[in-house]
Design a protein around this motif. Structure first.
Motif, PDB file in Angstrom:
ATOM      1  N   PRO A   1       0.815  -1.226   0.000  1.00  0.00           N
ATOM      2  CA  PRO A   1       0.000   0.000   0.000  1.00  0.00           C
ATOM      3  C   PRO A   1       0.839   1.263   0.000  1.00  0.00           C
ATOM      4  N   THR A   2       0.253   2.301  -0.444  1.00  0.00           N
ATOM      5  CA  THR A   2       0.809   3.646  -0.373  1.00  0.00           C
ATOM      6  C   THR A   2      -0.190   4.527   0.358  1.00  0.00           C
ATOM      7  N   VAL A   3       0.363   5.545   0.947  1.00  0.00           N
ATOM      8  CA  VAL A   3      -0.510   6.511   1.611  1.00  0.00           C
ATOM      9  C   VAL A   3      -1.128   7.379   0.514  1.00  0.00           C
ATOM     10  N   PRO A   4      -2.412   7.285   0.304  1.00  0.00           N
ATOM     11  CA  PRO A   4      -3.020   8.081  -0.775  1.00  0.00           C
ATOM     12  C   PRO A   4      -3.010   9.567  -0.429  1.00  0.00           C
TER      13      PRO A   4
ATOM     14  N   ASN B   1      -0.730   6.755  14.226  1.00  0.00           N
ATOM     15  CA  ASN B   1       0.689   6.387  14.260  1.00  0.00           C
ATOM     16  C   ASN B   1       1.449   6.891  13.040  1.00  0.00           C
ATOM     17  N   ALA B   2       0.825   7.698  12.220  1.00  0.00           N
ATOM     18  CA  ALA B   2       1.490   8.177  11.016  1.00  0.00           C
ATOM     19  C   ALA B   2       2.647   9.117  11.377  1.00  0.00           C
ATOM     20  N   LYS B   3       3.708   9.019  10.589  1.00  0.00           N
ATOM     21  CA  LYS B   3       4.895   9.856  10.797  1.00  0.00           C
ATOM     22  C   LYS B   3       5.274  10.540   9.492  1.00  0.00           C
ATOM     23  N   ALA B   4       6.002  11.677   9.618  1.00  0.00           N
ATOM     24  CA  ALA B   4       6.464  12.420   8.445  1.00  0.00           C
ATOM     25  C   ALA B   4       7.911  12.837   8.651  1.00  0.00           C
ATOM     26  N   SER B   5       8.701  12.733   7.580  1.00  0.00           N
ATOM     27  CA  SER B   5      10.094  13.199   7.578  1.00  0.00           C
ATOM     28  C   SER B   5      10.227  14.301   6.551  1.00  0.00           C
ATOM     29  N   PHE B   6      11.058  15.340   6.891  1.00  0.00           N
ATOM     30  CA  PHE B   6      11.210  16.501   6.028  1.00  0.00           C
ATOM     31  C   PHE B   6      12.673  16.552   5.570  1.00  0.00           C
ATOM     32  N   VAL B   7      12.871  16.576   4.249  1.00  0.00           N
ATOM     33  CA  VAL B   7      14.211  16.490   3.661  1.00  0.00           C
ATOM     34  C   VAL B   7      14.431  17.684   2.742  1.00  0.00           C
TER      35      VAL B   7
ATOM     36  N   TYR C   1      12.842  20.172  -1.926  1.00  0.00           N
ATOM     37  CA  TYR C   1      12.191  19.851  -0.650  1.00  0.00           C
ATOM     38  C   TYR C   1      11.375  18.568  -0.840  1.00  0.00           C
ATOM     39  N   THR C   2      11.473  17.644   0.142  1.00  0.00           N
ATOM     40  CA  THR C   2      10.775  16.357   0.070  1.00  0.00           C
ATOM     41  C   THR C   2      10.116  16.070   1.412  1.00  0.00           C
ATOM     42  N   PHE C   3       8.825  15.651   1.325  1.00  0.00           N
ATOM     43  CA  PHE C   3       8.101  15.161   2.511  1.00  0.00           C
ATOM     44  C   PHE C   3       7.935  13.654   2.349  1.00  0.00           C
ATOM     45  N   GLN C   4       8.358  12.880   3.367  1.00  0.00           N
ATOM     46  CA  GLN C   4       8.240  11.431   3.355  1.00  0.00           C
ATOM     47  C   GLN C   4       7.225  11.002   4.426  1.00  0.00           C
ATOM     48  N   LEU C   5       6.227  10.183   4.032  1.00  0.00           N
ATOM     49  CA  LEU C   5       5.170   9.740   4.936  1.00  0.00           C
ATOM     50  C   LEU C   5       5.258   8.260   5.165  1.00  0.00           C
ATOM     51  N   GLN C   6       4.925   7.833   6.400  1.00  0.00           N
ATOM     52  CA  GLN C   6       4.854   6.420   6.741  1.00  0.00           C
ATOM     53  C   GLN C   6       3.678   6.235   7.712  1.00  0.00           C
ATOM     54  N   ASP C   7       2.745   5.362   7.295  1.00  0.00           N
ATOM     55  CA  ASP C   7       1.568   5.072   8.124  1.00  0.00           C
ATOM     56  C   ASP C   7       1.404   3.560   8.148  1.00  0.00           C
TER      57      ASP C   7
ATOM     58  N   LYS D   1       2.434   0.115   7.339  1.00  0.00           N
ATOM     59  CA  LYS D   1       3.306  -0.360   6.269  1.00  0.00           C
ATOM     60  C   LYS D   1       3.095   0.419   4.974  1.00  0.00           C
ATOM     61  N   ALA D   2       2.197   1.359   4.976  1.00  0.00           N
ATOM     62  CA  ALA D   2       1.970   2.196   3.806  1.00  0.00           C
ATOM     63  C   ALA D   2       2.924   3.390   3.850  1.00  0.00           C
ATOM     64  N   THR D   3       3.541   3.714   2.697  1.00  0.00           N
ATOM     65  CA  THR D   3       4.481   4.834   2.600  1.00  0.00           C
ATOM     66  C   THR D   3       4.153   5.651   1.371  1.00  0.00           C
ATOM     67  N   ASN D   4       4.712   6.859   1.355  1.00  0.00           N
ATOM     68  CA  ASN D   4       4.585   7.729   0.185  1.00  0.00           C
ATOM     69  C   ASN D   4       5.485   8.927   0.406  1.00  0.00           C
TER      70      ASN D   4
END
Length: 1562
Positions: A1133-1136, A1163-1169, A1207-1213, A1215-1218
């Motif tokens: 899955p991906t985070v829609p 439990n969703a998390k976000a990383s900022f790059v 700039y990149t936002f990385q999401l993880q919820d 096992k779904a990522t995007n």
């Protein structure tokens, strides 16, 4: 003919004059009420008339001719009126007995002796007939009374014939009854009580009674009734009135000609029902009257019969008012309800008849029936003509009914009786709880000939119970029962209890009546504190409360009644919330002693005739009565004690009364209870006793001779309730019954006394809310609780009821789920032979319609031989049950005829076997084509499609089966309407049939084919209606989060034993290695382990033990690809995302990076790059993740050069990522940075006074230009300054910044106003400016708008005539040169010349037509062009408009010529001339005129001519001079020059003043 009492049969001539007034008014009322029922009483009237005629013949010698004629006349009138009413007939019984007694008495004591004995005998017949009659008051259903038993006449013997006896004529006085719902027996009690009191009072006062002594000798004395003058006049007036009424009625009927009047249809002869055998013909006949002639239409099951659609089947004829419907060769499907409907302009009426077509049951060969070789009728005919056996069945039966108090409820059932024998009607009886119901005000019963109905006109809780309909035909009867529940009506006061019920009067005496009732089941949420008892005297509507304080005991003695009067009672319950609605009223009861009531019943009263003849005997000496006997306490409660005793043996001939005494137990202090009024009855209720104390009681008798000795005292009686409240019932046990009912049983409470019944309550488990299951206490210890919700779990409790109150509730039962208990299945049907060989046959059949709530475990087959049409004994074909609906029976005899029957079995046992099949011959099938397919059934029925399934034939013929053909037709269509669904044979054994019409019923069949041809069709399916039933659900495909693909089906109509059966391509799934099936509750899931090409097909699911719940889902290649792609997406899955990463500039110049996901868990998390390096929350970066909205954002205070990059936002919820990236480099970054700087400056600017909307312009309705801007953050000290081309514009008024808008108005805007405008705001916080350039294009745009507004302001063109010609003009607000004006004449541009010119004068735009000619007529258009749009104004200068304008022009032109050429003084003369005396005066002027004017002078308004002193000259036609060489004072004055020609005259004045110098004056 009814058996009538002798005093009615022999004395018809009872005269109306002797009736009591109340009786007469009552009879009149009854005549009106029953006018429409007169036909019912014709038989009774005829009997009465024949008896009267016989009497007149036999008594001719005893009465004069005149008297007989008078009575005959009255009797005739009476027959035509009073006899139409049953009550009139009832009262006539008493009336005739009085006439008989009076007449007989006048003939002597001999007749009196005979009559006295006969009267007593006739009274018994009278009482019997009256008691058994169904006479009702007001709106009851009238019915003839049953025949009364004829009394044996045992008149006194001849030797006692001359013995005189004392005889008193009983007295009757009528009472008008106003209380409805009184039966004949109640009416009898009212009459008896009233007669008794009247008789006693009349004997006591002696009014209207003449007493004579009758000597006991053989001589006869005649006694004649004396009539007053008033009575005679009244009789005469009534005879005249009656005669006139009869004459008027006869005259009216003579004038009436029904043939010429409109009247609705009426069936004279109604069709009767028939029961026949198949293949026989039947005819329904009826005749109908009405005007205009009604049109008759025949219906079958409420559907009009179409003769054309069924040629030869139906024959409808109408001849001379006789209408008939004939049905030829009746089939079993012709069993139906038929009715004929007659209609004309006055209305429509229908009559009904049933047809039952009996089908041969298979006992012998069916062909024998129609060949008449053998009688198959199971009915023999007795010598009386009645069948020896009847089959009675109920159709359209009433179900368990629920109602509410006050509502109207109706129960009905259609009754089919076979055979239907003419003139032998069934007996219809209704029972409630086993008690026969009779018609009353509350209950009405009807029988239409085929349908029995019972109506509760005003339901009460007393009406609740088990209702049973019994239909009897001779010795045979059938019953059908169902329960009726009646709930409490809504309380008028919230929280008030329900109304009590079943109010009865237990003990009626002269002094009191004991009223009892039953407690209600509903207490309103608060305990019932007690009950109020109300009474109402019959004949009134005034209710009186009998007790001041509520009583808890459900019995109460009501005192204070008036002897001889009748009362009804009602009861109301009370709790702390308020008083309930009143109960249903009790039956009326008279305040009489039982002995008096019995005496009145044995000697009924005769009508009062105005005079009573009695015998007199010598009075006996008074005797003091003895003490009463057998004194006892029959009832004791906390509120009262009821005593009962027997009268003394020694009491003389005089009536006696009683005094009751009491004393506290253990003392001799006796106190009289009834000190004021003696007790008249041998019963008495004692009140005002102290609760808990012990009392003794005794009674004394008294009469006119004195008070007797007291009776023996009773034993000590404690004032307390002897009857205790019952204990709670025990062992509450619920068991399953149906889908909506549960059977509850319990045990009776210990030591229970006088139980009234039980109340049962139910509650959904866990809800805490209890509801009553019954509102009328039930007897016994078993009750079926109806109206429950299927599938819910209920608990139950029970409480017992007696007069003392309601017990505590029992312990709650164990929870039980409401669902149907299992039963044996119904019989299978449609047995067919699928294959036959020399010694065996294969049978097939259809599944039972009702499987009994449990899955069918198997079938048992029986067979029997049929020899010469005579069947033998049944034999078992299988010992072990077969699970398939096809079975091969072995070891049969070749060429033997057999019959078969099949029985189904489930857990409840083996059901009833099916009806015997048709006879089948066991022989080798040698046909080449296949046998019939079997087990044909329909599934997945929808509004436009269904799926047909079948099994291959057992017998395939001589070659393999190559396919199948499916046939279909509408259910009602004939055999020739079968049509094939498929043109080519089907290889599969199922077919989805589409194109069905919603709501239409269809049947189907299947034929197999091989190389030899098409075989015999299968048995026809049951009729199926194309409809999608409410709640129908479909198989749904689903892919879960793990990528598992599944088919899901849900059913909410399951029974406890229902199962989900999955199949692939409608075949059982044998290989389940690729599938997983999981069922839980009402849901079933079929999951694919690895969906592939092997799994393609149709997957269907059927839910057993339901009404055909089924659905299917097709998985083809495209669907498989879609599902696999979806599965991969779910597996990885991906985070829609709703939106990708984006950037925006905020108000302060901050930069916001953001994206939004469709949903995020907690439990969703976000990383900022940034440029491949993770950045974190701090002073420069403000980061935020909102799981609820899915919004992820990062905010930067400002952009610097070093912030250029990716700039990149990385999401993880889970096992779904995007992730999402945004590149900001080069021009993109520079533009974003400039925008951020601008926004930052803007924010700082807005901290002081600033412009929200920059300076702009708008053109007002007055075509002025307004410069405006919107400002904000303004305070009182803020100043505003306007500039044009850097020069300040001075304004007169200060701006008040109202609404935050600043304006500058420029009126009549033109080119001179072009330039650059600027406005400045400033105060101590700073300043802001806004500039507007109105030059070049901007100025042109503004001028275009100004011109547009000016053009829109132009008025309509108007026409004006001038001396030069005709002018067309229009006004505008103001004119500017930029507004271009054009003119058109007849759509042609006008070329301007000296004759045709245009111009603008002020605000007027005009077109001048000089010297107009007819060519100038036409339509003129003024075009105003504002730079963008042309605006037009039009005027029509033709016809009358032109003629009028041209005429005015001619007039003005002539006026102008006259003005131009008229004589006038052009100038030269002063107004005043002052000159010194002696001086010379010279005046000159110029005149003009064409022709040359005439000149004359006036001095002081007088003609003045030239002389030596004054010289007047007129030279060259224009020069005029006036000269005086030396003026003198005499020359002073007013001089006028008058010039005149044909066009006019003009005068010019000059005043000459001559003065003398001062020095000369001296």
């Amino acid at each position: 003919m009814m058996s009538l009492p002798f005093y009615q049969r022999h004395h018809e001539h009872y005269d109306r004059a002797y009736r009591h007034k109340a009786l007469s008014s009552t009879v009149s009322q009854y005549q009106k009420e029953t006018k429409s029922k007169s036909a019912v009483y014709a038989q009774g009237s005829a009997a009465y008339a024949r008896g009267s005629a016989a009497h007149r013949h036999s008594s001719a010698a005893g009465f004069s001719l005149d008297s007989s004629a008078a009575y005959s006349h009255r009797s005739t009138a009476y027959d035509h009126s009073a006899m139409q009413s049953k009550r009139s007939a009832a009262y006539s019984l008493d009336s005739q007995s009085l006439s008989t007694s009076s007449a007989a008495y006048s003939h002597g004591s001999e007749s009196i002796n005979k009559l006295a004995a006969a009267y007593r005998l006739g009274s018994e017949a009278y009482n019997f007939g009256l008691k058994n009659s169904n006479l009702m008051i007001e709106d009851q259903s009238y019915k003839m009374s049953p025949k009364a038993k004829r009394a044996k006449q045992s008149l006194i013997s001849e030797d006692k014939e001359n013995e005189a006896i004392d005889y008193s004529v009983p007295i009757f006085t009528g009472r008008e009854v106003n209380i409805s719902g009184i039966t004949d027996t109640e009416e009898e009690r009212i009459k008896e009580s009233a007669a008794y009191v009247a008789k006693r009072n009349l004997f006591a006062t002696g009014e209207g009674v003449s007493v004579s002594k009758v000597a006991k000798t053989t001589s006869e004395e005649e006694h004649h009734e004396k009539k007053s003058r008033k009575v005679a006049i009244r009789e005469s007036a009534e005879r005249v009135a009656m005669k006139k009424t009869l004459e008027d009625t006869q005259a009216f009927h003579k004038k009436l000609n029904q043939d010429k009047l409109l009247h609705p249809p009426e069936f004279i002869i109604e069709p009767r029902s028939h029961t026949i055998w198949e293949k026989e013909n039947v005819r329904f006949n009826c005749s109908v009257a009405g005007w205009p002639a009604p049109r008759v239409t025949w219906y079958k099951n409420n559907v009009p019969i179409d003769v054309q659609a069924h040629p030869g089947k139906y024959i409808i004829q109408s001849r001379y008012g006789l209408h008939s419907l004939e049905i030829t060769e009746c089939e079993f499907d012709d069993t139906a309800q038929y009715h004929a409907s007659a209609m004309n302009v006055k209305g429509e009426v229908s009559v009904y008849a049933s047809l039952v077509v009996k089908r041969y049951k298979g006992e012998i060969d069916a062909s024998l029936l129609h060949s008449r070789n053998l009688s198959l009728s199971p009915f023999a005919v007795t010598p009386r003509g009645y069948a020896s056996r009847f089959e009675i069945s109920f159709v359209d039966k009433f179900d368990v009914a629920f109602g509410r108090e006050g509502e109207t409820m109706s129960l009905g059932c259609t009754v089919v009786i076979n055979p239907d024998i003419k003139r032998f009607k069934p007996d219809i009886e209704w029972y409630r709880n086993g008690v026969l119901i009779t018609p009353s005000k509350w209950v009405q019963m009807q029988w239409s000939g085929e349908r029995a109905s019972l109506t509760l006109t005003h339901a009460n809780k007393e009406d609740e119970g088990l209702y049973t309909l019994r239909v009897a035909m001779g010795e045979y009867y059938e019953e059908y029962s169902s329960y009726v529940f009646v709930r409490d009506a809504d309380a008028e006061i919230p929280g008030a209890p329900g109304a009590p019920l079943d109010v009865q009067c237990l003990d009626a005496n002269k002094d009191y009546v004991i009223v009892s009732w039953k407690q209600p089941a509903v207490d309103g949420g608060n305990p019932i504190l007690g009950y109020f008892i109300d009474r109402c005297e019959v004949g009134t509507s005034h209710w009186t409360q009998c007790n001041e304080n509520p009583v808890k005991f459900a019995r109460f003695p009501v005192t204070g009644l008036i002897e001889g009067r009748s009362y009804i009672f009602r009861v109301r319950a009370v709790n702390k919330a308020g008083v309930s609605l009143p109960s249903r009223v009790s039956e009326p009861v008279a305040a009489l002693d039982p002995a008096d009531r019995a005496r009145l019943r044995s000697h009924p009263s005769a009508p009062w005739t105005g005079q009573i003849i009695v015998t007199e005997e010598e009075p006996a000496e008074g005797v003091v009565p003895g003490p009463p006997t057998d004194l006892q306490v029959i009832e004791a409660t906390k509120n009262y004690v009821v005593l009962s005793w027997k009268p003394p043996g020694q009491r003389g001939h005089e009536g006696i009364m009683y005094f009751v005494e009491k004393c506290v137990s253990g003392t001799e202090d006796w106190q009289r209870v009834n000190t004021e009024i003696p007790v008249k009855s041998p019963r008495f209720a004692v009140f005002d006793l102290s609760e808990g104390k012990s009392y003794c009681f005794r009674v004394r008798c008294c009469n006119s001779a004195g008070i007797g000795e007291p009776s023996e005292a009773t034993e000590a009686t404690v004032v307390d309730d002897k009857l205790d409240i019952p204990k709670a019932p025990g062992r509450i046990l619920p068991t399953r019954n149906t889908d909506t009912s549960v059977v509850v049983t319990w045990t009776e409470p210990p030591d229970a006394k006088e139980l009234v019944g039980y109340y049962i309550e139910s509650s959904v488990e866990g809800s805490g809310r209890w509801e009553p299951c019954n509102n009328n206490p039930v007897k016994g210890t078993r009750f079926i609780c109806h109206g429950l919700s299927n599938g819910e779990k209920y608990i139950f409790r029970v409480r017992a009821v007696n007069a003392a109150g309601l017990s505590e509730f029992s312990q709650e039962s164990e929870p039980i789920e409401v669902k149907a208990a299992i039963a044996a299945p119904s019989p299978p049907y449609d047995i067919v032979v699928l294959e036959s060989v020399r010694d065996s046959m294969v049978l097939g059949w259809k599944q039972p319609e009702a499987i009994g709530g449990a899955e069918i475990t198997g079938y048992y087959v029986n067979y029997r031989e049929v020899v010469d049409g005579v069947p033998g004994k049944w034999k078992e074909a299988n010992i072990k049950a077969v699970t398939e609906r096809a079975y091969r029976i072995q070891n049969l005899k070749e060429n033997m005829v057999y019959q078969f029957q099949v029985a189904a079995a489930n857990l409840a046992g083996v059901g009833t076997p099916s009806k015997p099949s048709k006879p089948f011959k066991c022989e080798e099938w040698t046909i080449a084509v296949p046998g019939p397919p079997h087990d044909v059934k329909c599934t997945e029925v929808r509004k436009d499609s269904l799926v047909l399934l079948w099994k291959e034939p057992v017998y395939s013929g001589r070659s393999p089966i190559v396919g199948y053909y499916v046939d279909m037709k509408e259910t009602e269509a004939k055999e020739e309407h079968w049509r094939s669904v498929n043109e080519k044979p089907l290889q599969k054994k199922f077919l989805k049939i589409g194109g069905l019409t919603q709501g239409v019923s269809y049947v189907f069949r299947v034929r197999a084919t091989n190389q030899a041809g098409v075989g015999k069709p299968s048995d026809v399916t049951d009729a199926v209606v194309a409809e999608t039933r409410p709640g129908t659900k479909e198989v749904v495909v689903d892919v879960d989060d793990n990528g598992v693909i599944s088919l899901n089906f849900e059913c909410d109509q399951m029974s406890p034993d229902s199962k989900f059966i999955w199949s692939k391509n409608y075949e059982p799934i044998e290989d389940d290695s690729r599938l997983n099936i999981n069922t839980k509750g009402g849901k079933s899931k079929l999951s694919f382990k690895d969906l592939g090409e092997d799994d393609l097909g149709i997957y269907s699911c059927i839910v057993t033990d339901t009404d055909g719940v089924s659905s299917s889902y097709t998985i083809d290649e495209e669907e498989m690809k879609r599902l696999l792609a979806l599965s991969h997406e779910r597996q990885f899955p991906t985070v829609p995302l709703v939106s990708e990463l984006a950037v925006e500039i905020l108000e302060k110049g901050e930069v916001r990076f953001w994206l939004q996901a469709e949903k995020l868990s907690g439990n969703a998390k976000a990383s900022f790059v940034f440029n491949d390096k993770e950045i974190f929350n701090g002073e420069k970066y403000k980061m935020k993740v909102d799981q609820k909205t899915g919004l992820v954002e990062m905010i930067m205070d400002k952009l610097e050069e070093k912030d250029e990059g990716t700039y990149t936002f990385q999401l993880q919820d889970g096992k779904a990522t995007n992730q999402s990236s945004l590149v900001l480099i080069g021009d993109v970054f520079k533009k974003l940075r400039d925008e951020a700087d601008f926004q930052r400056k803007e924010w700082h600017r807005k901290q002081g006074p600033h412009f929200v909307d920059k300076l702009g312009w708008e053109v007002t309705d007055e075509c002025n230009v307004m410069l405006k801007c919107k400002v904000a953050n303004i305070k009182k000290e803020t100043h505003i300054v306007w500039y044009k081309d850097d020069r300040e514009i001075m304004v007169d008024e200060e701006h008040d910044f109202k609404d935050g808008v600043c304006t500058l108005l420029i009126s009549e805007f033109s080119k001179k106003d072009a330039g650059t405008y600027e406005v400045i705001l400033k105060d101590d916080r700073g300043k802001d400016s806004s500039e507007l350039k109105l030059k070049d294009t901007a100025f042109a745009d503004l001028m275009n708008e100004v011109c547009r507004r000016i053009a829109l302001s132009a008025t309509d063109l108007k026409i004006q005539s001038t001396a030069e010609g005709i002018r067309l003009y229009s006004y505008v607000t103001y004119y500017v040169e930029d507004l271009r004006v054009g003119w058109l004449h007849n759509d042609t541009q006008i070329k301007f010349t000296d004759r045709m010119r245009t111009g603008v004068t002020g605000e007027q735009i005009w077109l001048q037509i000089n010297e107009p000619t007819p060519q100038d007529k036409g339509r003129y258009i003024m075009e105003l062009f504002d730079g963008n749009t042309t605006h037009k104004k039009t005027v029509d200068l033709s016809g009358q408009a032109f003629d009028e304008a041209f005429a005015e022009f001619q007039r003005l032109k002539q006026a102008a010529i006259a003005e131009k050429n008229r004589a006038r003084v052009l100038g030269g003369l002063p107004d005043v001339v002052t000159i010194q005396e002696g001086k010379a005066l010279n005046l000159s002027c110029t005149v003009w005129g064409d022709p040359t004017p005439e000149v004359s002078w006036l001095k002081n308004e007088k003609s003045f001519v030239s002389d030596a002193n004054c010289i007047l000259k007129f030279e060259s036609g224009k020069n005029v001079s006036f000269s005086i060489s030396a003026v003198s004072t005499q020359d002073s004055g007013k001089y006028s020059i008058v010039v005149k020609n044909k066009y006019g005259t003009e005068t010019s004045d000059v005043t000459v003043s001559v003065y003398i110098p001062e020095e000369e004056r001296v």
